[in-house]
Design a protein around this motif. Structure first.
Motif, PDB file in Angstrom:
ATOM      1  N   LYS A  98       0.749  -1.198   0.027  1.00 49.60           N
ATOM      2  CA  LYS A  98       0.180  -0.017   0.207  1.00 49.60           C
ATOM      3  C   LYS A  98       0.948   1.300   0.028  1.00 49.60           C
ATOM      4  CE  LYS A  98      -1.170   1.629   3.781  1.00 49.60           C
ATOM      5  NZ  LYS A  98      -1.903   1.743   5.350  1.00 49.60           N
ATOM      6  N   ASN A  99       1.949   1.436   1.056  1.00 51.62           N
ATOM      7  CA  ASN A  99       2.719   2.311   0.789  1.00 51.62           C
ATOM      8  C   ASN A  99       3.331   2.634  -0.182  1.00 51.62           C
ATOM      9  OD1 ASN A  99       2.076   3.548   3.477  1.00 51.62           O
ATOM     10  ND2 ASN A  99       3.348   1.653   4.399  1.00 51.62           N
ATOM     11  N   LEU A 100       4.033   1.438  -1.083  1.00 52.83           N
ATOM     12  CA  LEU A 100       4.725   1.766  -2.063  1.00 52.83           C
ATOM     13  C   LEU A 100       3.955   2.295  -3.411  1.00 52.83           C
ATOM     14  CD1 LEU A 100       7.069  -1.347  -1.998  1.00 52.83           C
ATOM     15  CD2 LEU A 100       7.909   1.040  -2.090  1.00 52.83           C
ATOM     16  N   LYS A 101       2.928   1.596  -3.390  1.00 52.86           N
ATOM     17  CA  LYS A 101       1.676   2.132  -4.489  1.00 52.86           C
ATOM     18  C   LYS A 101       1.660   3.712  -4.358  1.00 52.86           C
ATOM     19  CE  LYS A 101      -0.503  -2.453  -5.373  1.00 52.86           C
ATOM     20  NZ  LYS A 101      -1.762  -2.974  -5.274  1.00 52.86           N
ATOM     21  N   ARG A 102       1.320   3.874  -3.249  1.00 52.85           N
ATOM     22  CA  ARG A 102       0.990   5.409  -3.085  1.00 52.85           C
ATOM     23  C   ARG A 102       2.188   6.275  -3.193  1.00 52.85           C
ATOM     24  NH1 ARG A 102       0.850   5.485   2.223  1.00 52.85           N
ATOM     25  NH2 ARG A 102       2.894   6.420   2.294  1.00 52.85           N
ATOM     26  N   PHE A 103       3.377   5.966  -2.878  1.00 51.79           N
ATOM     27  CA  PHE A 103       4.609   6.489  -3.036  1.00 51.79           C
ATOM     28  C   PHE A 103       4.904   6.698  -4.655  1.00 51.79           C
ATOM     29  CE2 PHE A 103       9.472   6.920  -2.739  1.00 51.79           C
ATOM     30  CZ  PHE A 103       9.562   8.254  -2.332  1.00 51.79           C
ATOM     31  N   ARG A 104       4.771   5.651  -5.264  1.00 52.26           N
ATOM     32  CA  ARG A 104       4.829   5.614  -6.590  1.00 52.26           C
ATOM     33  C   ARG A 104       4.090   6.479  -7.283  1.00 52.26           C
ATOM     34  NH1 ARG A 104       4.052   3.847 -11.694  1.00 52.26           N
ATOM     35  NH2 ARG A 104       5.438   2.481 -12.834  1.00 52.26           N
ATOM     36  N   LYS A 105       2.859   6.865  -7.010  1.00 56.04           N
ATOM     37  CA  LYS A 105       1.856   7.938  -7.521  1.00 56.04           C
ATOM     38  C   LYS A 105       2.447   9.068  -7.290  1.00 56.04           C
ATOM     39  CE  LYS A 105      -2.425   4.895  -7.637  1.00 56.04           C
ATOM     40  NZ  LYS A 105      -3.473   4.729  -6.726  1.00 56.04           N
ATOM     41  N   GLN A 106       2.890   9.210  -6.102  1.00 55.36           N
ATOM     42  CA  GLN A 106       3.222  10.587  -5.635  1.00 55.36           C
ATOM     43  C   GLN A 106       4.665  10.965  -6.441  1.00 55.36           C
ATOM     44  OE1 GLN A 106       4.502  11.061  -1.569  1.00 55.36           O
ATOM     45  NE2 GLN A 106       6.148  12.575  -2.118  1.00 55.36           N
ATOM     46  N   LEU A 107       5.472   9.975  -6.838  1.00 58.27           N
ATOM     47  CA  LEU A 107       6.611  10.227  -7.583  1.00 58.27           C
ATOM     48  C   LEU A 107       6.286  10.394  -9.084  1.00 58.27           C
ATOM     49  CD1 LEU A 107       9.349   7.585  -6.371  1.00 58.27           C
ATOM     50  CD2 LEU A 107       9.473  10.135  -5.895  1.00 58.27           C
ATOM     51  N   GLU A 108       5.370   9.715  -9.478  1.00 57.61           N
ATOM     52  CA  GLU A 108       4.743  10.041 -10.868  1.00 57.61           C
ATOM     53  C   GLU A 108       4.400  11.438 -11.118  1.00 57.61           C
ATOM     54  OE1 GLU A 108       2.223   7.727 -14.384  1.00 57.61           O
ATOM     55  OE2 GLU A 108       2.555   6.768 -12.447  1.00 57.61           O
ATOM     56  N   ASP A 274      20.423  -0.516  -3.608  1.00 56.81           N
ATOM     57  CA  ASP A 274      20.589   0.596  -2.798  1.00 56.81           C
ATOM     58  C   ASP A 274      19.189   1.455  -2.806  1.00 56.81           C
ATOM     59  OD1 ASP A 274      22.849   0.540  -1.601  1.00 56.81           O
ATOM     60  OD2 ASP A 274      23.734   2.228  -2.726  1.00 56.81           O
ATOM     61  N   ASN A 275      18.801   1.493  -4.155  1.00 54.03           N
ATOM     62  CA  ASN A 275      17.554   2.206  -4.493  1.00 54.03           C
ATOM     63  C   ASN A 275      16.295   1.565  -3.847  1.00 54.03           C
ATOM     64  OD1 ASN A 275      15.602   3.815  -6.395  1.00 54.03           O
ATOM     65  ND2 ASN A 275      15.165   1.603  -6.906  1.00 54.03           N
ATOM     66  N   ILE A 276      16.215  -0.026  -3.757  1.00 54.55           N
ATOM     67  CA  ILE A 276      15.295  -0.532  -2.975  1.00 54.55           C
ATOM     68  C   ILE A 276      15.293   0.037  -1.405  1.00 54.55           C
ATOM     69  CG2 ILE A 276      14.595  -2.647  -2.069  1.00 54.55           C
ATOM     70  CD1 ILE A 276      15.522  -4.070  -4.785  1.00 54.55           C
ATOM     71  N   PHE A 277      16.391   0.105  -0.972  1.00 56.44           N
ATOM     72  CA  PHE A 277      16.308   0.408   0.466  1.00 56.44           C
ATOM     73  C   PHE A 277      15.906   1.803   0.564  1.00 56.44           C
ATOM     74  CE2 PHE A 277      20.479  -2.437   0.142  1.00 56.44           C
ATOM     75  CZ  PHE A 277      19.780  -3.483   0.390  1.00 56.44           C
ATOM     76  N   ILE A 278      16.323   2.643  -0.122  1.00 65.16           N
ATOM     77  CA  ILE A 278      16.203   4.131   0.107  1.00 65.16           C
ATOM     78  C   ILE A 278      14.520   4.357  -0.116  1.00 65.16           C
ATOM     79  CG2 ILE A 278      16.409   6.480  -0.930  1.00 65.16           C
ATOM     80  CD1 ILE A 278      18.601   5.256   1.145  1.00 65.16           C
ATOM     81  N   LYS A 279      14.090   4.014  -1.461  1.00 64.31           N
ATOM     82  CA  LYS A 279      12.803   4.051  -1.920  1.00 64.31           C
ATOM     83  C   LYS A 279      11.596   3.465  -1.183  1.00 64.31           C
ATOM     84  CE  LYS A 279      12.874   6.439  -5.506  1.00 64.31           C
ATOM     85  NZ  LYS A 279      14.315   6.908  -5.535  1.00 64.31           N
ATOM     86  N   SER A 280      12.017   2.237  -0.346  1.00 65.38           N
ATOM     87  CA  SER A 280      11.229   1.494   0.487  1.00 65.38           C
ATOM     88  C   SER A 280      11.102   2.360   2.168  1.00 65.38           C
ATOM     89  CB  SER A 280      11.520   0.308   0.986  1.00 65.38           C
ATOM     90  OG  SER A 280      12.850   0.118   1.316  1.00 65.38           O
ATOM     91  N   LEU A 281      12.086   2.930   2.287  1.00 61.84           N
ATOM     92  CA  LEU A 281      12.114   3.644   3.669  1.00 61.84           C
ATOM     93  C   LEU A 281      11.435   5.077   3.214  1.00 61.84           C
ATOM     94  CD1 LEU A 281      15.804   3.210   4.637  1.00 61.84           C
ATOM     95  CD2 LEU A 281      13.593   2.223   5.544  1.00 61.84           C
ATOM     96  N   GLN A 282      11.725   5.810   2.270  1.00 56.52           N
ATOM     97  CA  GLN A 282      10.897   6.991   1.758  1.00 56.52           C
ATOM     98  C   GLN A 282       9.427   6.705   1.634  1.00 56.52           C
ATOM     99  OE1 GLN A 282      13.184   8.040  -1.822  1.00 56.52           O
ATOM    100  NE2 GLN A 282      14.308   9.608  -0.583  1.00 56.52           N
ATOM    101  N   SER A 283       9.114   5.574   1.376  1.00 58.92           N
ATOM    102  CA  SER A 283       7.566   5.241   1.047  1.00 58.92           C
ATOM    103  C   SER A 283       6.762   5.395   2.169  1.00 58.92           C
ATOM    104  CB  SER A 283       7.274   3.867   0.409  1.00 58.92           C
ATOM    105  OG  SER A 283       7.662   2.906   1.171  1.00 58.92           O
ATOM    106  N   VAL A 284       7.441   4.970   3.504  1.00 56.32           N
ATOM    107  CA  VAL A 284       6.804   5.007   4.733  1.00 56.32           C
ATOM    108  C   VAL A 284       7.319   6.264   5.654  1.00 56.32           C
ATOM    109  CG1 VAL A 284       6.675   2.507   4.677  1.00 56.32           C
ATOM    110  CG2 VAL A 284       8.458   3.451   5.943  1.00 56.32           C
ATOM    111  N   GLN A 285       8.027   6.993   5.228  1.00 58.73           N
ATOM    112  CA  GLN A 285       8.517   8.133   5.956  1.00 58.73           C
ATOM    113  C   GLN A 285       7.813   9.045   6.479  1.00 58.73           C
ATOM    114  OE1 GLN A 285      11.628  10.638   3.697  1.00 58.73           O
ATOM    115  NE2 GLN A 285      12.211  11.660   5.450  1.00 58.73           N
ATOM    116  N   LYS A 286       6.258   9.298   5.871  1.00 58.89           N
ATOM    117  CA  LYS A 286       5.547  10.134   6.407  1.00 58.89           C
ATOM    118  C   LYS A 286       4.335   9.477   7.244  1.00 58.89           C
ATOM    119  CE  LYS A 286       5.376  13.573   2.871  1.00 58.89           C
ATOM    120  NZ  LYS A 286       4.928  14.292   1.454  1.00 58.89           N
TER     121      LYS A 286
END
Length: 411
Positions: A98-108, A274-286
Protein backbone atom coordinates in the motif's frame (compact mmCIF):
# COMPACT_ATOMS: atom_id res chain seq x y z
CA UNK A 1 13.54 5.35 33.43
CA UNK A 2 12.86 8.30 35.73
CA UNK A 3 15.58 10.88 35.71
CA UNK A 4 18.50 10.32 38.03
CA UNK A 5 18.82 13.55 40.02
CA UNK A 6 22.58 13.08 40.30
CA UNK A 7 23.09 13.09 36.53
CA UNK A 8 22.78 15.93 34.05
CA UNK A 9 21.45 14.56 30.75
CA UNK A 10 21.63 17.81 28.79
CA UNK A 11 23.26 17.80 25.39
CA UNK A 12 22.62 15.83 22.19
CA UNK A 13 24.37 12.63 23.22
CA UNK A 14 22.66 11.68 26.46
CA UNK A 15 25.63 10.65 28.56
CA UNK A 16 27.88 13.52 27.57
CA UNK A 17 27.63 15.21 30.98
CA UNK A 18 27.73 11.94 32.90
CA UNK A 19 30.93 11.05 31.08
CA UNK A 20 32.56 14.25 32.33
CA UNK A 21 31.81 13.22 35.92
CA UNK A 22 32.59 9.51 35.65
CA UNK A 23 35.31 7.77 33.59
CA UNK A 24 32.80 5.08 32.57
CA UNK A 25 29.07 5.70 32.49
CA UNK A 26 26.88 2.91 33.82
CA UNK A 27 24.31 2.18 31.14
CA UNK A 28 21.41 0.06 32.35
CA UNK A 29 19.94 -2.24 29.73
CA UNK A 30 17.12 -4.73 29.32
CA UNK A 31 16.84 -7.34 26.61
CA UNK A 32 13.78 -9.37 25.62
CA UNK A 33 15.82 -11.88 23.58
CA UNK A 34 18.18 -14.64 24.66
CA UNK A 35 20.47 -14.91 21.65
CA UNK A 36 23.46 -13.03 20.21
CA UNK A 37 22.20 -9.57 21.17
CA UNK A 38 22.11 -10.54 24.84
CA UNK A 39 25.72 -11.78 24.58
CA UNK A 40 26.79 -8.50 22.97
CA UNK A 41 24.99 -6.35 25.55
CA UNK A 42 26.46 -8.29 28.49
CA UNK A 43 29.98 -7.97 27.12
CA UNK A 44 29.78 -4.24 26.40
CA UNK A 45 32.01 -2.22 28.81
CA UNK A 46 30.06 -0.09 31.26
CA UNK A 47 26.70 -1.71 30.48
CA UNK A 48 24.77 -3.39 33.29
CA UNK A 49 21.77 -5.70 32.92
CA UNK A 50 18.77 -4.79 35.07
CA UNK A 51 16.03 -6.99 36.45
CA UNK A 52 12.49 -7.07 35.11
CA UNK A 53 11.19 -4.15 37.15
CA UNK A 54 14.42 -2.14 37.26
CA UNK A 55 14.91 1.23 35.63
CA UNK A 56 16.66 1.06 32.28
CA UNK A 57 18.34 3.36 29.77
CA UNK A 58 18.35 0.99 26.78
CA UNK A 59 15.85 -1.73 25.90
CA UNK A 60 16.18 -4.25 23.07
CA UNK A 61 12.48 -4.95 23.27
CA UNK A 62 10.09 -7.19 21.37
CA UNK A 63 7.16 -5.82 19.43
CA UNK A 64 4.62 -7.15 21.91
CA UNK A 65 6.12 -4.95 24.66
CA UNK A 66 6.05 -2.07 22.21
CA UNK A 67 2.36 -2.53 21.47
CA UNK A 68 1.37 -2.88 25.12
CA UNK A 69 3.65 -0.35 26.83
CA UNK A 70 5.08 2.28 24.48
CA UNK A 71 2.20 4.74 24.74
CA UNK A 72 2.11 4.44 28.54
CA UNK A 73 5.83 4.68 29.28
CA UNK A 74 7.65 7.89 30.19
CA UNK A 75 11.15 8.05 28.70
CA UNK A 76 13.94 10.45 29.53
CA UNK A 77 15.79 12.22 26.75
CA UNK A 78 18.63 9.69 26.63
CA UNK A 79 16.53 6.48 26.60
CA UNK A 80 16.59 4.29 23.48
CA UNK A 81 14.47 1.31 22.36
CA UNK A 82 14.93 -1.01 19.38
CA UNK A 83 11.71 -0.45 17.38
CA UNK A 84 9.64 2.34 15.95
CA UNK A 85 6.09 2.42 17.27
CA UNK A 86 4.40 1.45 13.97
CA UNK A 87 7.26 -0.37 12.25
CA UNK A 88 4.66 -2.65 10.62
CA UNK A 89 4.04 0.02 7.96
CA UNK A 90 7.22 -1.37 6.36
CA UNK A 91 7.35 -4.92 7.69
CA UNK A 92 3.84 -6.20 6.94
CA UNK A 93 3.43 -7.22 3.31
CA UNK A 94 0.03 -5.64 2.77
CA UNK A 95 1.14 -2.35 4.35
CA UNK A 96 4.40 -2.08 2.41
CA UNK A 97 2.54 -2.70 -0.86
CA UNK A 98 0.00 0.00 0.00
CA UNK A 99 2.75 2.46 0.93
CA UNK A 100 4.84 1.72 -2.15
CA UNK A 101 1.84 2.15 -4.45
CA UNK A 102 1.01 5.48 -2.85
CA UNK A 103 4.63 6.64 -3.02
CA UNK A 104 4.89 5.59 -6.68
CA UNK A 105 1.85 7.71 -7.55
CA UNK A 106 3.36 10.63 -5.69
CA UNK A 107 6.67 10.29 -7.57
CA UNK A 108 4.89 10.05 -10.90
CA UNK A 109 2.95 13.21 -10.10
CA UNK A 110 5.94 15.14 -8.77
CA UNK A 111 8.91 13.82 -10.76
CA UNK A 112 7.54 11.89 -13.75
CA UNK A 113 7.16 8.29 -14.84
CA UNK A 114 10.87 7.50 -15.06
CA UNK A 115 11.39 8.33 -11.40
CA UNK A 116 8.21 6.49 -10.43
CA UNK A 117 9.45 3.36 -12.22
CA UNK A 118 12.27 3.14 -9.66
CA UNK A 119 9.62 1.78 -7.28
CA UNK A 120 8.90 -1.22 -9.50
CA UNK A 121 10.89 -3.69 -7.39
CA UNK A 122 8.09 -5.46 -5.53
CA UNK A 123 6.29 -8.43 -7.16
CA UNK A 124 2.68 -7.70 -8.07
CA UNK A 125 0.65 -8.28 -4.93
CA UNK A 126 -3.03 -8.27 -3.94
CA UNK A 127 -4.43 -8.15 -0.43
CA UNK A 128 -6.99 -10.81 0.42
CA UNK A 129 -9.89 -10.69 0.76
CA UNK A 130 -10.27 -6.93 0.07
CA UNK A 131 -8.67 -7.08 -3.42
CA UNK A 132 -9.97 -10.49 -4.39
CA UNK A 133 -11.86 -9.19 -7.42
CA UNK A 134 -8.73 -7.40 -8.70
CA UNK A 135 -6.70 -10.57 -8.25
CA UNK A 136 -9.27 -12.66 -10.15
CA UNK A 137 -9.18 -10.17 -13.03
CA UNK A 138 -5.36 -10.31 -13.15
CA UNK A 139 -5.40 -14.10 -12.90
CA UNK A 140 -7.77 -14.40 -15.86
CA UNK A 141 -5.68 -12.04 -17.97
CA UNK A 142 -2.50 -14.05 -17.31
CA UNK A 143 -3.53 -17.66 -16.68
CA UNK A 144 -0.02 -19.12 -16.97
CA UNK A 145 1.47 -17.12 -14.09
CA UNK A 146 2.31 -18.75 -10.77
CA UNK A 147 0.92 -17.03 -7.65
CA UNK A 148 1.69 -17.76 -4.01
CA UNK A 149 -0.34 -16.98 -0.91
CA UNK A 150 1.41 -15.45 2.10
CA UNK A 151 0.18 -14.24 5.48
CA UNK A 152 0.34 -10.44 5.48
CA UNK A 153 2.05 -10.30 8.89
CA UNK A 154 5.78 -11.02 8.80
CA UNK A 155 6.67 -13.96 11.05
CA UNK A 156 9.47 -12.85 13.34
CA UNK A 157 12.49 -15.12 13.50
CA UNK A 158 13.18 -14.75 17.22
CA UNK A 159 9.77 -13.77 18.54
CA UNK A 160 6.22 -15.03 18.22
CA UNK A 161 2.87 -13.39 17.62
CA UNK A 162 3.98 -10.05 16.25
CA UNK A 163 0.46 -9.14 15.13
CA UNK A 164 -2.38 -11.66 14.73
CA UNK A 165 -2.48 -12.71 11.08
CA UNK A 166 -6.01 -12.30 9.73
CA UNK A 167 -5.44 -11.50 6.06
CA UNK A 168 -3.31 -12.88 3.27
CA UNK A 169 -1.65 -11.53 0.16
CA UNK A 170 -1.53 -13.16 -3.26
CA UNK A 171 1.87 -12.41 -4.75
CA UNK A 172 3.26 -13.15 -8.18
CA UNK A 173 6.00 -15.76 -7.90
CA UNK A 174 9.36 -14.90 -9.46
CA UNK A 175 9.63 -17.85 -11.85
CA UNK A 176 13.08 -17.01 -13.22
CA UNK A 177 15.34 -16.62 -10.17
CA UNK A 178 19.08 -16.34 -10.68
CA UNK A 179 20.54 -19.75 -9.84
CA UNK A 180 23.97 -20.74 -8.54
CA UNK A 181 24.74 -24.42 -8.85
CA UNK A 182 21.15 -24.87 -9.98
CA UNK A 183 19.84 -23.68 -6.61
CA UNK A 184 17.69 -20.72 -5.66
CA UNK A 185 18.88 -18.18 -3.10
CA UNK A 186 18.03 -14.80 -1.66
CA UNK A 187 20.09 -12.11 0.07
CA UNK A 188 19.77 -10.93 3.66
CA UNK A 189 20.95 -7.32 3.99
CA UNK A 190 20.92 -5.14 7.11
CA UNK A 191 19.75 -1.53 7.22
CA UNK A 192 19.79 0.56 10.40
CA UNK A 193 17.41 3.53 10.61
CA UNK A 194 18.09 6.08 13.33
CA UNK A 195 15.44 8.59 12.27
CA UNK A 196 12.66 8.95 9.72
CA UNK A 197 12.30 12.74 10.02
CA UNK A 198 14.83 13.50 8.72
CA UNK A 199 15.57 10.10 7.20
CA UNK A 200 18.94 8.81 8.40
CA UNK A 201 19.83 5.27 7.33
CA UNK A 202 22.96 3.13 7.51
CA UNK A 203 23.80 0.10 5.34
CA UNK A 204 25.92 -2.77 6.67
CA UNK A 205 28.74 -4.04 4.44
CA UNK A 206 28.27 -7.68 5.46
CA UNK A 207 25.28 -9.86 4.75
CA UNK A 208 24.76 -13.26 3.22
CA UNK A 209 23.13 -15.28 0.48
CA UNK A 210 20.85 -18.07 1.75
CA UNK A 211 20.56 -21.09 -0.55
CA UNK A 212 17.93 -23.74 -0.92
CA UNK A 213 19.14 -27.29 -0.45
CA UNK A 214 17.61 -28.76 -3.62
CA UNK A 215 17.99 -27.81 -7.28
CA UNK A 216 15.35 -25.42 -8.57
CA UNK A 217 12.33 -26.55 -10.56
CA UNK A 218 8.79 -25.27 -11.07
CA UNK A 219 7.45 -28.81 -11.26
CA UNK A 220 7.21 -29.09 -7.47
CA UNK A 221 5.99 -25.68 -6.35
CA UNK A 222 5.06 -27.01 -2.89
CA UNK A 223 8.54 -28.41 -2.11
CA UNK A 224 9.95 -26.17 0.65
CA UNK A 225 13.50 -27.44 0.12
CA UNK A 226 13.37 -26.12 -3.46
CA UNK A 227 11.62 -22.79 -3.07
CA UNK A 228 12.31 -21.56 0.48
CA UNK A 229 15.72 -20.35 1.57
CA UNK A 230 15.12 -19.96 5.32
CA UNK A 231 17.87 -21.71 7.28
CA UNK A 232 15.27 -23.01 9.74
CA UNK A 233 13.63 -24.88 6.84
CA UNK A 234 16.74 -25.96 4.95
CA UNK A 235 18.53 -27.49 7.94
CA UNK A 236 15.70 -30.04 8.25
CA UNK A 237 16.36 -31.39 4.73
CA UNK A 238 17.38 -35.08 4.73
CA UNK A 239 20.65 -34.38 2.85
CA UNK A 240 21.53 -31.11 4.62
CA UNK A 241 25.24 -30.89 5.47
CA UNK A 242 25.75 -28.74 8.60
CA UNK A 243 29.48 -28.35 7.86
CA UNK A 244 28.85 -26.83 4.45
CA UNK A 245 25.70 -25.01 5.56
CA UNK A 246 23.59 -23.08 3.07
CA UNK A 247 25.06 -19.56 3.22
CA UNK A 248 27.60 -17.46 1.37
CA UNK A 249 28.99 -14.22 2.75
CA UNK A 250 27.86 -11.39 0.51
CA UNK A 251 31.48 -10.54 -0.37
CA UNK A 252 31.85 -14.03 -1.83
CA UNK A 253 28.62 -13.57 -3.75
CA UNK A 254 29.76 -10.23 -5.17
CA UNK A 255 33.09 -11.71 -6.30
CA UNK A 256 31.25 -14.59 -7.99
CA UNK A 257 28.98 -12.25 -9.94
CA UNK A 258 31.88 -9.97 -10.90
CA UNK A 259 33.83 -12.90 -12.31
CA UNK A 260 30.81 -14.06 -14.29
CA UNK A 261 29.21 -10.80 -15.44
CA UNK A 262 31.83 -8.08 -15.02
CA UNK A 263 32.25 -5.21 -12.57
CA UNK A 264 29.89 -2.78 -14.30
CA UNK A 265 26.91 -5.15 -14.30
CA UNK A 266 27.48 -5.87 -10.62
CA UNK A 267 27.73 -2.15 -9.78
CA UNK A 268 24.38 -1.62 -11.52
CA UNK A 269 22.80 -4.50 -9.59
CA UNK A 270 24.04 -3.24 -6.22
CA UNK A 271 23.05 0.34 -7.07
CA UNK A 272 19.54 -0.95 -7.79
CA UNK A 273 19.52 -2.65 -4.39
CA UNK A 274 20.52 0.69 -2.84
CA UNK A 275 17.50 2.14 -4.59
CA UNK A 276 15.25 -0.51 -3.01
CA UNK A 277 16.45 0.37 0.48
CA UNK A 278 16.01 4.11 0.04
CA UNK A 279 12.71 4.10 -1.86
CA UNK A 280 11.10 1.62 0.55
CA UNK A 281 12.11 3.78 3.52
CA UNK A 282 10.92 6.94 1.80
CA UNK A 283 7.59 5.27 1.06
CA UNK A 284 6.84 5.02 4.79
CA UNK A 285 8.62 8.18 5.91
CA UNK A 286 5.42 10.16 6.38
CA UNK A 287 3.52 7.43 8.19
CA UNK A 288 6.14 6.02 10.59
CA UNK A 289 6.03 7.67 14.01
CA UNK A 290 9.60 8.97 14.16
CA UNK A 291 10.09 9.07 17.91
CA UNK A 292 13.57 10.25 18.94
CA UNK A 293 13.85 7.36 21.40
CA UNK A 294 13.56 4.74 18.66
CA UNK A 295 15.87 3.07 16.17
CA UNK A 296 15.36 -0.02 14.02
CA UNK A 297 17.64 -2.68 12.58
CA UNK A 298 15.84 -4.09 9.53
CA UNK A 299 16.61 -7.31 7.70
CA UNK A 300 15.90 -6.91 3.97
CA UNK A 301 15.29 -10.04 1.88
CA UNK A 302 16.22 -9.54 -1.77
CA UNK A 303 15.74 -11.98 -4.67
CA UNK A 304 17.68 -11.58 -7.93
CA UNK A 305 16.28 -12.84 -11.21
CA UNK A 306 18.08 -14.11 -14.32
CA UNK A 307 18.24 -10.57 -15.74
CA UNK A 308 20.12 -9.39 -12.63
CA UNK A 309 17.11 -7.43 -11.46
CA UNK A 310 16.68 -7.31 -7.67
CA UNK A 311 13.23 -7.80 -6.12
CA UNK A 312 12.18 -6.93 -2.59
CA UNK A 313 10.60 -9.99 -0.95
CA UNK A 314 10.04 -8.57 2.54
CA UNK A 315 11.47 -6.43 5.30
CA UNK A 316 11.89 -7.97 8.76
CA UNK A 317 11.49 -5.89 11.90
CA UNK A 318 13.35 -8.51 13.94
CA UNK A 319 15.82 -10.29 11.66
CA UNK A 320 17.14 -13.51 13.11
CA UNK A 321 19.95 -12.93 15.59
CA UNK A 322 20.44 -16.62 16.30
CA UNK A 323 23.68 -17.90 14.76
CA UNK A 324 23.75 -21.06 12.63
CA UNK A 325 27.57 -21.29 12.52
CA UNK A 326 30.69 -19.67 13.97
CA UNK A 327 30.98 -17.42 10.91
CA UNK A 328 27.34 -16.43 11.31
CA UNK A 329 27.87 -15.70 15.01
CA UNK A 330 30.82 -13.42 14.26
CA UNK A 331 28.87 -11.56 11.58
CA UNK A 332 25.90 -10.96 13.87
CA UNK A 333 28.09 -10.06 16.84
CA UNK A 334 29.91 -7.42 14.80
CA UNK A 335 26.63 -6.18 13.31
CA UNK A 336 25.11 -5.70 16.75
CA UNK A 337 28.23 -4.13 18.25
CA UNK A 338 28.26 -1.58 15.43
CA UNK A 339 24.53 -0.97 15.84
CA UNK A 340 25.18 -0.07 19.49
CA UNK A 341 28.13 2.10 18.42
CA UNK A 342 25.80 4.14 16.20
CA UNK A 343 23.03 4.32 18.80
CA UNK A 344 25.88 5.77 20.86
CA UNK A 345 24.63 5.68 24.43
CA UNK A 346 28.19 6.54 25.49
CA UNK A 347 28.20 9.84 23.57
CA UNK A 348 31.39 9.20 21.59
CA UNK A 349 30.26 10.27 18.12
CA UNK A 350 30.15 13.79 16.68
CA UNK A 351 27.14 13.15 14.42
CA UNK A 352 29.22 13.84 11.28
CA UNK A 353 30.53 10.30 10.78
CA UNK A 354 29.95 8.60 7.41
CA UNK A 355 31.21 5.24 8.60
CA UNK A 356 31.05 3.43 11.94
CA UNK A 357 32.57 -0.05 11.93
CA UNK A 358 30.84 -2.08 9.23
CA UNK A 359 28.07 0.49 8.71
CA UNK A 360 28.20 3.16 6.01
CA UNK A 361 25.86 6.14 6.16
CA UNK A 362 23.66 5.65 3.10
CA UNK A 363 21.15 8.48 3.47
CA UNK A 364 21.18 11.55 5.68
CA UNK A 365 18.23 13.70 4.55
CA UNK A 366 19.72 13.12 1.09
CA UNK A 367 22.26 10.80 -0.56
CA UNK A 368 25.67 10.45 1.09
CA UNK A 369 28.73 10.41 -1.15
CA UNK A 370 30.72 7.20 -1.31
CA UNK A 371 34.30 7.19 -0.03
CA UNK A 372 35.68 6.61 -3.52
CA UNK A 373 33.70 9.55 -4.86
CA UNK A 374 31.37 7.71 -7.27
CA UNK A 375 28.14 9.26 -6.04
CA UNK A 376 27.67 11.30 -9.21
CA UNK A 377 28.15 8.36 -11.57
CA UNK A 378 24.65 7.19 -12.54
CA UNK A 379 24.38 3.62 -13.75
CA UNK A 380 21.27 2.55 -15.62
CA UNK A 381 19.43 5.45 -14.00
CA UNK A 382 20.60 4.59 -10.47
CA UNK A 383 23.31 6.22 -8.39
CA UNK A 384 26.10 3.86 -7.35
CA UNK A 385 26.94 4.74 -3.78
CA UNK A 386 26.77 1.33 -2.13
CA UNK A 387 29.41 -0.32 0.02
CA UNK A 388 27.46 -3.55 0.30
CA UNK A 389 29.77 -6.52 -0.21
CA UNK A 390 32.92 -4.40 0.05
CA UNK A 391 35.82 -5.34 2.31
CA UNK A 392 34.80 -4.79 5.93
CA UNK A 393 37.90 -3.71 7.87
CA UNK A 394 35.70 -2.69 10.79
CA UNK A 395 38.22 -3.34 13.55
CA UNK A 396 40.74 -0.95 12.01
CA UNK A 397 38.05 1.63 11.32
CA UNK A 398 36.67 1.52 14.87
CA UNK A 399 40.14 1.80 16.37
CA UNK A 400 40.76 4.95 14.36
CA UNK A 401 37.28 6.35 15.02
CA UNK A 402 37.39 5.95 18.79
CA UNK A 403 41.10 6.72 19.25
CA UNK A 404 40.46 10.32 20.45
CA UNK A 405 37.88 9.05 22.97
CA UNK A 406 40.23 6.35 24.27
CA UNK A 407 43.04 8.90 24.63
CA UNK A 408 40.70 11.23 26.55
CA UNK A 409 39.68 8.40 28.89
CA UNK A 410 43.35 7.56 29.65
CA UNK A 411 44.06 11.19 30.50
Amino acid sequence: MAKNKNVNYKGPYGYQKMKEREPRACIRFKCALTNTILDVLRQRPGWVEVKEEGEWDFYWCDVRWLQENFDHTYMDEHVRISHFRNHYELTRKNYVVKNLKRFRKQLERDAGKLEAMKCDFFPKTFEMPSEYHLFVEEFRKNPGITWIMKPDGVRLDDQKDEIPVENYVAQRYIENPYLIGGRKFDLRVYVLVMSYIPLKAWLYRDGFARFSNTRFTLNTIDDHYVHLTNVAVQKTAPDYDPEKGCKWMIQQFRLYLTAKHGAEAVEILFAEMDNIFIKSLQSVQKVIISDKHCFELYGYDILIDQDLKPWLLEVNASPSLTASSQEDYELKTHLLEDTLNIVDMEGRLTGKEKRVGGFDLMWNDGPVSREDGNLDTPMNGFVANTHLGYNNDRKKQLKQLFKPFQTQQKV
